[in-house]
Design an enzyme around this catalytic site. Structure first.
Site, PDB file in Angstrom:
ATOM      1  N   GLU A  27       0.822  -1.206   0.000  1.00 18.51           N
ATOM      2  CA  GLU A  27       0.000   0.000   0.000  1.00 18.51           C
ATOM      3  C   GLU A  27       0.861   1.263   0.000  1.00 18.51           C
ATOM      4  O   GLU A  27       0.502   2.273  -0.618  1.00 18.51           O
ATOM      5  CB  GLU A  27      -0.940   0.003   1.215  1.00 18.51           C
ATOM      6  CG  GLU A  27      -1.867  -1.202   1.304  1.00 18.51           C
ATOM      7  CD  GLU A  27      -2.775  -1.347   0.098  1.00 18.51           C
ATOM      8  OE1 GLU A  27      -2.951  -0.366  -0.656  1.00 18.51           O
ATOM      9  OE2 GLU A  27      -3.307  -2.442  -0.110  1.00 18.51           O
ATOM     10  N   HIS A  71       1.847   2.109  -3.541  1.00 16.30           N
ATOM     11  CA  HIS A  71       0.775   2.832  -4.238  1.00 16.30           C
ATOM     12  C   HIS A  71       0.805   4.315  -3.854  1.00 16.30           C
ATOM     13  O   HIS A  71       0.748   5.199  -4.711  1.00 16.30           O
ATOM     14  CB  HIS A  71      -0.591   2.260  -3.846  1.00 16.30           C
ATOM     15  CG  HIS A  71      -0.929   0.951  -4.487  1.00 16.30           C
ATOM     16  ND1 HIS A  71      -0.847   0.734  -5.839  1.00 16.30           N
ATOM     17  CD2 HIS A  71      -1.395  -0.217  -3.950  1.00 16.30           C
ATOM     18  CE1 HIS A  71      -1.230  -0.496  -6.110  1.00 16.30           C
ATOM     19  NE2 HIS A  71      -1.562  -1.097  -4.982  1.00 16.30           N
TER      20      HIS A  71
END
Length: 255
Positions: A59, A62
């Protein structure tokens, strides 16, 4: 520069992540040295901790890519601190993937950080943001399997080797699943910027159910068999035998 617009506190590593990292390191040491009275418990904590770390890095990749692409809001949302509790769907991002590892030894893609796509210009940037997460799983798999494909297993304790093999399996399954061009998964996010507005509008209602669709397909014996044949092929290419990964999964499920 976009990074200059995020406060230093927005990028400070979360104590929660450092705690998970510490548990992973300690239990990894216990697995390596055989210090734990029950090796299965140490393997369980080590693999679970390392798996959560990889989810956080997924994450983070990202969010960091989005930051450099123009979405400076990710800092204020806590996405750059590696804190799993800051995710939009902490349950989907952490809890469910861990449950799926326990249930079936599958590295299920988790939830997501919320990227303000309107701040980002250029289709390639949108595609790269989506690709950054699964590429992190690929990198993690390469690191986990390095002792295998470098033929550097001499002196590596068996339990630790098995744990690494199982952890590599989780990373490979996560990468493959994430790269699927299914709405709601990163693979679809990579191709979405290149689709026509009409196609995107038609697909959008199905995005929340993409992961459920993939999960349902994996319960079909023929699909499940084909999926794990692919996973085994990738692992063999990285020097990891199916036997090592199976032993690791058996140790992981110590109960």
């Amino acid at each position: 520069m976009t990074t200059a617009l995020s406060r230093h506190s927005d990028r400070r590593i979360s104590p929660v992540f450092l705690g998970i990292l510490a548990v992973t390191a300690v239990t990894g040491w216990a697995t390596w040295t055989g210090f734990a009275e029950q090796p299965g418990v140490a393997v369980f904590l080590f693999v679970t901790g390392a798996w959560i770390v990889s989810l956080c890095l997924h994450e983070y990749a990202h969010a960091r890519t989005a930051l450099h692409s123009g979405d400076i809001s990710v800092g204020a949302k806590g996405y750059l601190t590696l804190n799993p509790l800051a995710y939009t769907h902490a349950l989907l991002s952490i809890v469910l993937p861990v449950i799926f590892v326990i249930m079936g030894g599958i590295g299920l893609p988790g939830g997501a950080v919320f990227i303000e796509r309107g701040r980002i210009r250029g289709r390639w940037r949108h595609s790269l943001i989506s690709a950054a997460g699964p590429l992190t799983n690929v990198l993690f798999a390469i690191v986990c399997t390095a002792p295998f494909w470098l033929d550097a297993l001499d002196g590596v304790p068996a339990d630790f080797r098995f744990a690494l093999a199982f952890l590599a399996l989780l990373q490979v399954t996560a990468a493959i699943l994430n790269f699927l061009p299914v709405p709601g998964l990163d693979g679809y996010g990579m191709i979405e910027p290149w689709l026509s507005h009409n196609v995107k509008r038609q697909v959008e209602p199905f995005a929340p159910f993409g992961l459920l669709f993939v999960f349902a397909l994996l319960w079909v014996p023929s699909v499940n068999g084909a999926f794990f044949d692919l996973v085994d092929s990738v692992l063999r290419g990285l020097g990891v035998s199916n036997q090592d990964a199976s032993y690791g999964y058996s140790l992981y499920r110590f109960w």
